[in-house]
Design a protein around this motif. Structure first.
Motif, PDB file in Angstrom:
ATOM      1  N   UNK A 135       7.411   3.157 -14.050  1.00  0.00           N
ATOM      2  CA  UNK A 135       6.966   2.389 -12.881  1.00  0.00           C
ATOM      3  C   UNK A 135       5.447   2.486 -12.708  1.00  0.00           C
ATOM      4  N   UNK A 136       4.843   3.428 -13.412  1.00  0.00           N
ATOM      5  CA  UNK A 136       3.422   3.692 -13.276  1.00  0.00           C
ATOM      6  C   UNK A 136       2.646   2.906 -14.328  1.00  0.00           C
ATOM      7  N   UNK A 175       2.362   6.151  -7.275  1.00  0.00           N
ATOM      8  CA  UNK A 175       1.265   6.934  -7.851  1.00  0.00           C
ATOM      9  C   UNK A 175       1.529   8.430  -7.776  1.00  0.00           C
ATOM     10  N   UNK A 176       2.183   8.883  -6.710  1.00  0.00           N
ATOM     11  CA  UNK A 176       2.431  10.316  -6.537  1.00  0.00           C
ATOM     12  C   UNK A 176       3.767  10.732  -7.144  1.00  0.00           C
ATOM     13  N   UNK A 177       4.827   9.973  -6.888  1.00  0.00           N
ATOM     14  CA  UNK A 177       6.173  10.387  -7.270  1.00  0.00           C
ATOM     15  C   UNK A 177       6.595   9.947  -8.669  1.00  0.00           C
ATOM     16  N   UNK A 221       0.836  -1.208   0.000  1.00  0.00           N
ATOM     17  CA  UNK A 221       0.000   0.000   0.000  1.00  0.00           C
ATOM     18  C   UNK A 221       0.872   1.261   0.000  1.00  0.00           C
ATOM     19  N   UNK A 222       1.935   1.262   0.800  1.00  0.00           N
ATOM     20  CA  UNK A 222       2.841   2.413   0.830  1.00  0.00           C
ATOM     21  C   UNK A 222       3.576   2.548  -0.500  1.00  0.00           C
ATOM     22  N   UNK A 223       4.059   1.445  -1.042  1.00  0.00           N
ATOM     23  CA  UNK A 223       4.755   1.452  -2.339  1.00  0.00           C
ATOM     24  C   UNK A 223       3.840   2.010  -3.426  1.00  0.00           C
ATOM     25  N   UNK A 224       2.618   1.532  -3.445  1.00  0.00           N
ATOM     26  CA  UNK A 224       1.644   1.963  -4.449  1.00  0.00           C
ATOM     27  C   UNK A 224       1.368   3.471  -4.341  1.00  0.00           C
ATOM     28  N   UNK A 225       1.169   3.952  -3.134  1.00  0.00           N
ATOM     29  CA  UNK A 225       0.931   5.387  -2.905  1.00  0.00           C
ATOM     30  C   UNK A 225       2.131   6.206  -3.390  1.00  0.00           C
ATOM     31  N   UNK A 226       3.339   5.743  -3.060  1.00  0.00           N
ATOM     32  CA  UNK A 226       4.565   6.437  -3.455  1.00  0.00           C
ATOM     33  C   UNK A 226       4.688   6.516  -4.982  1.00  0.00           C
TER      34      UNK A 226
END
Length: 152
Positions: free
Chosen positions: A38-39, A30-32, A23-28
């Motif tokens: 990677x997206x 998606x934003x960065x 979940x943290x990896x996905x959030x990172x």
């Protein structure tokens, strides 16, 4: 840097897949990295990229209470630590979690009597890799030779 993150709890954890890390990896991502290859993030990409069966990898995780805020994927080598990848809560920008994790890895290498923290490839024209020049001294491999650089 370390002072503003003194409220974080650091844990050394097995490099693994679970919803908390993903979940943290996905959030990172998606934003960065919404503008990069990677997206969009995927479970398969996470596992292939961060979970290597042939490496001695650990997750150096930072928690604010029970909330996971960063993970530094780190390999242990004979002479140092290798900073493979760091992902963190992009909404905690005031904490400078990327820099915090590098300093934390430097400290950990020192505690383990290891001489190096390897930050990996540096591409001078890549803005997202520019942070690497803030950590000195640098050693660059140019023309089949290691060159120590004190200033850029």
């Amino acid at each position: 840097m370390m002072r503003k993150n003194k409220d974080l709890i650091i844990k050394i954890e097995k490099a693994s897949f679970n919803s908390r890390f993903y979940d943290l990896y996905q959030r990172y991502v998606n934003v960065k990295h919404a503008d990069g290859d990677m997206f969009p993030p995927s479970i398969e990409q996470y596992k292939t990229f961060l979970l290597s069966p042939w490496a001695d990898s650990i997750f150096i995780s930072s928690y604010l209470g029970k909330k996971l805020v960063s993970v530094a994927v780190t390999d242990r080598l004979k002479d140092g630590l290798s900073a493979i990848y760091t992902f963190y809560d992009p909404y905690e920008a005031k904490r400078s979690l990327g820099t915090f994790n590098i300093l934390n890895q430097v400290e950990m290498a020192s505690e383990l009597s290891l001489n190096y923290l390897y930050l990996g490839y540096w591409i001078a024209n890549n803005q997202k890799m520019h942070y690497k020049i803030n950590f000195k001294p640098l050693e660059l491999f140019v023309n089949s030779e290691w060159t120590r650089i004190e200033k850029l």
